[in-house]
Design an enzyme around this catalytic site. Structure first.
Site, PDB file in Angstrom:
ATOM      1  N   THR A 130       0.844  -1.195   0.000  1.00 58.58           N
ATOM      2  CA  THR A 130       0.000   0.000   0.000  1.00 58.58           C
ATOM      3  C   THR A 130       0.884   1.251   0.000  1.00 58.58           C
ATOM      4  OG1 THR A 130      -1.784  -1.099   1.126  1.00 58.58           O
ATOM      5  CG2 THR A 130      -1.612   1.264   1.527  1.00 58.58           C
ATOM      6  N   ARG A 178     -14.579  -6.988   0.461  1.00 63.70           N
ATOM      7  CA  ARG A 178     -13.840  -6.642   1.680  1.00 63.70           C
ATOM      8  C   ARG A 178     -13.190  -5.258   1.517  1.00 63.70           C
ATOM      9  NH1 ARG A 178      -8.251  -5.166   2.712  1.00 63.70           N
ATOM     10  NH2 ARG A 178      -7.759  -5.765   4.836  1.00 63.70           N
ATOM     11  N   ASP A 227      -8.509  -0.884   6.003  1.00 63.90           N
ATOM     12  CA  ASP A 227      -8.425   0.369   6.764  1.00 63.90           C
ATOM     13  C   ASP A 227      -8.101   1.584   5.901  1.00 63.90           C
ATOM     14  OD1 ASP A 227      -5.902  -0.879   6.273  1.00 63.90           O
ATOM     15  OD2 ASP A 227      -4.977   0.586   7.625  1.00 63.90           O
ATOM     16  N   GLY A 245      -0.711  -2.074   6.591  1.00 59.44           N
ATOM     17  CA  GLY A 245      -0.608  -3.318   7.346  1.00 59.44           C
ATOM     18  C   GLY A 245      -1.894  -4.104   7.249  1.00 59.44           C
ATOM     19  N   GLY A 286      -5.230  -4.635   7.579  1.00 64.45           N
ATOM     20  CA  GLY A 286      -6.244  -3.601   7.770  1.00 64.45           C
ATOM     21  C   GLY A 286      -7.282  -3.862   8.837  1.00 64.45           C
TER      22      GLY A 286
END
Ligand code: ASP
Length: 344
Positions: A208, A236, A239, A260, A262
């Site tokens: 990310t 899905r 975060d 990381g 999420g």
């Protein structure tokens, strides 16, 4: 003579003041994902490409800040460079869902007024971070998802592309591997693998991208963009597009972007918690980051990290994994790029 000296002195003072005014410290910090990033699994060529692309992104954002541009603009410009690169899990090169699609999420927040915009599950928007900005600036909403978000994009000047644009062979193979593993452990306790996160996979990393900026007007902003996790299903959403989890910015405390696993970052409201610890408890940025990333998340089993800035230009790049692609510039400084834990 005395008169001349006085004039020179006055001129020097005025120049120094003007310089100080214009040259208020600005800074930019970025990440390109966290995870099990080990030197032994990295080729020198890949490492070079990643470092070069991150430096390029930082320079683009730095140029915006240097000419007095806004923190939000610097974040968008910086993240666009990383979204356009197939090296990262955002925009082109995003990971694949279980069904073999690229569904992307992004968010942006302005620390001046807590305005924010986010998109989730978009599949044709070339630069999801630019759509997040449009949501923030040109809609009454904070988060738009899926086809609705793309319908909104068509009312703005947003570049749309065919779904094939995002595809890279490497990400496709990652999905095939995840599908095989899933099949092999169908009954298994291995729910984690089903979400594409396998701590035993040496090549595992998230990829990310995110940025936080402090502009020369003293404003903070942060943004995050991602393809989410390999083999994700059922629309899905992690975060990254969730304000308060993957992204937060408030001039009263800090600006930060997370990366990381999420689900943990949502449950721990990571981004807002770090800012809140600063604002309400008076912790420094690093103390707050340590509290959430190194203590709370570790206790929960949540892997990942953050990059963050406070209004004094203090930088935190804190992660509880083996590595995190990360880097920063402060004022005119050359970009500093780090990858491994051992580089600190
Ligand atoms: N946090 C992202 C997600 O869970 C993944 C990542 O940071 O790489 O969707």
């Amino acid at each position: 003579m005395r008169y001349l000296l006085a004039v020179i002195f006055i001129l020097l003072t005025i120049t120094a003041q003007a310089h100080e005014e214009k040259g208020k410290p600005y800074a930019l910090v970025i990440h390109g994902g966290a995870g099990t990033i080990l030197k032994k699994n990295m080729t020198p060529q890949k490492e070079r490409s990643i470092r070069a692309k991150m430096a390029e992104a930082l320079r683009m954002g730095q140029a915006v800040l240097d000419r007095g541009g806004m923190a939000t603009e610097a974040v968008v410009v910086t993240l666009k460079v990383l979204e356009d690169s197939p090296l990262f899990n955002a925009g082109r090169g995003a990971v694949f869902t279980h069904e073999g699609r690229n569904e992307m999420d992004a968010s942006l927040m302005d620390g001046r007024d807590l305005n924010a915009g986010a998109v989730a599950g978009v599949t044709h928007v070339k630069n999801p971070i630019t759509l997040a900005r449009e949501v923030m600036v040109h809609s009454k909403h904070v988060m738009l998802a899926g086809s609705g978000a793309e319908e909104f994009a068509s009312t703005r000047n947003i570049e749309m592309v065919d779904a094939g644009y995002f595809r890279t062979e490497k990400r496709w193979q990652q999905l095939q591997k995840a599908l095989q593993k899933e099949k092999a452990s169908i009954e298994a306790e291995n729910q984690i693998a089903a979400l594409g996160y396998d701590p035993e996979d040496p090549d595992q990393k998230f990829g990310t991208v995110g940025a936080a900026a402090l502009d020369s007007h003293g404003n903070l902003a942060a943004g995050t963009s991602t393809g989410g996790m390999t083999n994700k299903r059922w629309n899905r959403i992690g975060d990254s597009p969730v304000i308060g989890a993957g992204t937060y910015a408030d001039n009263n405390s800090c600006a930060l972007s997370a990366t990381g696993h999420g689900e943990y970052f949502i449950r721990a409201a990571v981004a807002h918690s770090i800012c809140a610890l600063m604002e309400y408890k008076g912790l420094t940025l690093q103390q707050a980051a340590d509290e959430i990333i190194m203590k709370k998340l570790v206790k929960m089993g949540g892997e990942g990290g953050i990059v963050a800035l406070d209004r004094d230009g203090n930088i935190s790049m804190t992660f509880n994994t083996e590595g995190m692609y990360r880097g920063y510039v402060k004022g005119h400084s050359e970009p500093v790029i780090k990858i491994y834990k051992t580089e600190d």
